[in-house]
Design an enzyme around this catalytic site. Structure first.
Site, PDB file in Angstrom:
ATOM      1  N   CYS A 263     -11.706  64.847  -0.863  1.00 20.97           N
ATOM      2  CA  CYS A 263     -12.385  65.882  -1.652  1.00 20.97           C
ATOM      3  C   CYS A 263     -12.841  67.079  -0.806  1.00 20.97           C
ATOM      4  O   CYS A 263     -12.680  68.235  -1.211  1.00 20.97           O
ATOM      5  CB  CYS A 263     -13.570  65.277  -2.401  1.00 20.97           C
ATOM      6  SG  CYS A 263     -14.616  64.219  -1.398  1.00 20.97           S
TER       7      CYS A 263
ATOM      8  N   HIS B 247     -19.945  69.318  -3.524  1.00 17.45           N
ATOM      9  CA  HIS B 247     -20.063  69.471  -2.069  1.00 17.45           C
ATOM     10  C   HIS B 247     -20.175  70.955  -1.707  1.00 17.45           C
ATOM     11  O   HIS B 247     -19.621  71.828  -2.389  1.00 17.45           O
ATOM     12  CB  HIS B 247     -18.815  68.940  -1.369  1.00 17.45           C
ATOM     13  CG  HIS B 247     -18.648  67.450  -1.410  1.00 17.45           C
ATOM     14  ND1 HIS B 247     -19.615  66.592  -1.869  1.00 17.45           N
ATOM     15  CD2 HIS B 247     -17.600  66.668  -1.006  1.00 17.45           C
ATOM     16  CE1 HIS B 247     -19.166  65.339  -1.762  1.00 17.45           C
ATOM     17  NE2 HIS B 247     -17.951  65.357  -1.256  1.00 17.45           N
TER      18      HIS B 247
HETATM   19  N1  LIG Z   1     -16.321  60.158  -5.979  1.00 19.10           N
HETATM   20  C1  LIG Z   1     -15.596  61.153  -5.526  1.00 19.10           C
HETATM   21  O1  LIG Z   1     -16.006  62.322  -5.543  1.00 19.10           O
HETATM   22  C2  LIG Z   1     -14.230  60.930  -4.963  1.00 19.10           C
HETATM   23  C3  LIG Z   1     -13.507  62.043  -4.571  1.00 19.10           C
HETATM   24  C4  LIG Z   1     -12.227  61.860  -4.070  1.00 19.10           C
HETATM   25  C5  LIG Z   1     -11.713  60.589  -3.985  1.00 19.10           C
HETATM   26  N2  LIG Z   1     -12.454  59.521  -4.374  1.00 19.10           N
HETATM   27  C6  LIG Z   1     -11.847  58.196  -4.257  1.00 19.10           C
HETATM   28  O2  LIG Z   1     -11.653  57.657  -5.559  1.00 19.10           O
HETATM   29  C7  LIG Z   1     -11.838  56.237  -5.525  1.00 19.10           C
HETATM   30  C8  LIG Z   1     -12.907  55.822  -6.536  1.00 19.10           C
HETATM   31  O3  LIG Z   1     -14.100  56.516  -6.235  1.00 19.10           O
HETATM   32  P1  LIG Z   1     -15.334  56.548  -7.239  1.00 19.10           P
HETATM   33  O4  LIG Z   1     -16.295  57.469  -6.598  1.00 19.10           O
HETATM   34  O5  LIG Z   1     -14.898  56.811  -8.638  1.00 19.10           O
HETATM   35  O6  LIG Z   1     -15.882  55.032  -7.121  1.00 19.10           O
HETATM   36  P2  LIG Z   1     -16.772  54.195  -8.139  1.00 19.10           P
HETATM   37  O7  LIG Z   1     -17.613  55.073  -8.985  1.00 19.10           O
HETATM   38  O8  LIG Z   1     -17.434  53.177  -7.300  1.00 19.10           O
HETATM   39  O9  LIG Z   1     -15.690  53.471  -9.086  1.00 19.10           O
HETATM   40  C9  LIG Z   1     -14.828  52.465  -8.601  1.00 19.10           C
HETATM   41  C10 LIG Z   1     -13.862  52.065  -9.699  1.00 19.10           C
HETATM   42  O10 LIG Z   1     -12.945  51.109  -9.161  1.00 19.10           O
HETATM   43  C11 LIG Z   1     -12.895  49.988 -10.028  1.00 19.10           C
HETATM   44  N3  LIG Z   1     -12.575  48.758  -9.313  1.00 19.10           N
HETATM   45  C12 LIG Z   1     -13.258  48.174  -8.316  1.00 19.10           C
HETATM   46  N4  LIG Z   1     -12.671  47.011  -7.976  1.00 19.10           N
HETATM   47  C13 LIG Z   1     -11.595  46.869  -8.777  1.00 19.10           C
HETATM   48  C14 LIG Z   1     -10.595  45.854  -8.931  1.00 19.10           C
HETATM   49  N5  LIG Z   1     -10.579  44.746  -8.186  1.00 19.10           N
HETATM   50  N6  LIG Z   1      -9.643  46.061  -9.870  1.00 19.10           N
HETATM   51  C15 LIG Z   1      -9.642  47.163 -10.638  1.00 19.10           C
HETATM   52  N7  LIG Z   1     -10.576  48.136 -10.567  1.00 19.10           N
HETATM   53  C16 LIG Z   1     -11.536  47.992  -9.634  1.00 19.10           C
HETATM   54  C17 LIG Z   1     -14.290  49.912 -10.613  1.00 19.10           C
HETATM   55  O11 LIG Z   1     -14.259  49.120 -11.780  1.00 19.10           O
HETATM   56  P3  LIG Z   1     -15.521  48.180 -12.214  1.00 19.10           P
HETATM   57  O12 LIG Z   1     -16.514  49.090 -12.861  1.00 19.10           O
HETATM   58  O13 LIG Z   1     -14.909  47.218 -13.153  1.00 19.10           O
HETATM   59  O14 LIG Z   1     -16.043  47.550 -10.953  1.00 19.10           O
HETATM   60  C18 LIG Z   1     -14.549  51.377 -10.898  1.00 19.10           C
HETATM   61  O15 LIG Z   1     -13.896  51.762 -12.080  1.00 19.10           O
HETATM   62  C19 LIG Z   1     -12.156  55.895  -4.060  1.00 19.10           C
HETATM   63  O16 LIG Z   1     -10.971  55.595  -3.400  1.00 19.10           O
HETATM   64  C20 LIG Z   1     -12.720  57.189  -3.523  1.00 19.10           C
HETATM   65  O17 LIG Z   1     -12.574  57.319  -2.144  1.00 19.10           O
HETATM   66  C21 LIG Z   1     -13.711  59.655  -4.868  1.00 19.10           C
END
Ligand SMILES: NC(=O)c1ccc[n+]([C@@H]2O[C@H](COP(=O)([O-])OP(=O)(O)OC[C@H]3O[C@@H](n4cnc5c(N)ncnc54)[C@H](OP(=O)(O)O)[C@@H]3O)[C@@H](O)[C@H]2O)c1
Length: 378
Positions: free
Chosen positions: A173, A286
């Protein structure tokens, strides 16, 4: 759409200059009519739909009327069976399994690196084009790392209907936000060196980190000791070096992503980059201070004009009223805001510029960028 957790809803739409962005719908999201469901659209899966990025995927799909004939909502076993309404239709969250990808044309992944590493190749094998938000495949030389405003040509060889699956990676990001602003200047004057300092929001660490910041803020104001589960130290009323692992060279992983990903996206192994990444107690979006050193002279007025005409950029640079980009102002917006555009006094001959950049990293830094990539597949 009903959010599955307390998450700030879009309050207004960007008056975007992004050429890749179609006109915004004029109706409010609460009264949105279902327009994206189209028989000839691709079948889509959202992996990690309950997360911060997953929820934003749904908002962006809807805002941009992304056409789909069906949409699968996938998450972990913990969420399987939960129901929610999206675009006037009730959906049931399914547990992610290899079979989830049968018949899926495009999968938008945001469930973390280990899930991407396990299920990305499975999806590709089943003919799905995966747009992945994690860092799992970004530095794989066979996987394009794409910012649509910057290097769309990197994915020219991947299209829907080509008869096989493929992986496309969304950059980190902070890298996306920085390069949407820096690339138009790089194209004109060629960046030789870039020094970046980031001020990164809680939402970059996911939904649980946002909840922790909110909880800690309440706890500290009430004189209680803060709950530290996601981060190992107090976040509210504090700031600290980014929580990514620190490597043997002293940089943390987040900083090295900026270095390596920029070189790949700009296809320039020689560009010199250094970064310091900091978490600040901001809920969403950010900010980054970016210092640029150029090969060719570039004065600040020309730089301002270039940025005003750049896709995905809005210039907020009002010195008279001391009004420059803020995380709050860019939250839920598509565009990256740029201000504090000024000559770097430490460099002679208009060979250096300082800029301050803010962007919504859940949106342009993740979901929007991925969906712009998906649009280029159609
Ligand atoms: N947040 C950001 O700004 C951002 C920006 C760029 C990239 N990213 C990337 O995007 C990804 C997710 O980030 P996030 O911030 O959205 O995280 P998050 O809010 O913690 O969400 C994680 C997601 O992954 C799912 N998950 C976890 N374990 C799983 C499994 N075993 N099988 C299937 N689904 C599973 C969770 O589902 P449950 O609710 O069922 O646990 C939830 O939907 C990461 O790789 C992060 O580095 C995030």
């Amino acid at each position: 759409m009903e959010a599955l957790f307390p998450f700030p809803k879009p309050t207004h739409f960007s008056s975007t200059t992004n050429l890749l962005t179609p006109p915004k719908p004029t109706f409010a999201s609460s009264t949105k009519v279902r327009m994206s469901l189209q028989e000839n659209g691709p079948s889509v899966a959202v992996v990690g739909v309950t997360g911060a990025v997953g929820q934003e995927f749904l908002s962006v799909l809807s805002d941009r009327n992304f056409p789909y004939r069906s949409i699968k909502m996938l998450a972990s076993k913990r969420s399987a069976g939960r129901r929610f309404t999206f675009e006037e239709k009730e959906h049931v969250i399914e547990e992610l399994t290899p079979e989830s990808f049968d018949g899926v044309d495009i999968a938008l992944f945001s469930a973390g690196g280990s899930i991407s590493r396990e299920f990305g190749p499975i999806a590709v094998e089943r003919g799905t084009i995966v747009v992945d938000n994690s860092s799992a495949f970004r530095m794989d030389e066979n996987v394009p790392l794409v910012i649509p405003e910057v290097n769309p040509e990197a994915m020219d060889h991947i299209k829907l209907g080509m008869g096989k699956g493929a992986l496309i990676a969304n950059p980190n990001c902070s890298t996306i936000i920085c390069l949407v602003a820096a690339t138009p200047l790089h194209r004109r004057a060629k960046v030789l060196r870039m020094v970046v300092s980031t001020y990164q929001a809680a939402s970059g660490a996911g939904a649980a980190a946002m909840e922790e910041l909110e909880l800690q803020t309440r706890e500290v104001l009430e004189g209680r000791s803060p709950t530290c589960k996601i981060f190992n130290q107090q976040y509210a009323f504090n700031l600290f070096s980014h929580n990514a692992s620190v490597l043997s060279n002293g940089y943390n992983e987040e900083e090295m992503k900026m270095v390596k990903e920029t070189r790949k996206i700009w296809n320039d192994k020689d560009v010199k980059i250094t970064a310091t990444c900091i978490r600040v107690p901001v809920m969403r979006a950010h900010a980054e201070s970016v210092n640029l050193q150029f090969e060719k002279p570039l004065d600040e007025d020309t730089a301002r004009d270039i940025l005003k005409n750049a896709p995905g950029v809005v210039v907020i640079d009002d010195r008279a009223s001391n009004h420059f980009p803020t995380p709050l102002e860019v939250s839920n917006k598509d565009d990256v805001a740029v201000g504090r555009i000024r000559r770097d006094l430490s460099q002679d001959g208009n060979l250096g510029l300082d800029i301050f950049v803010c962007g919504d990293q859940v949106r342009k830094g993740a979901a929007l960028n991925a969906i712009q990539i998906a649009e280029m597949l159609l």
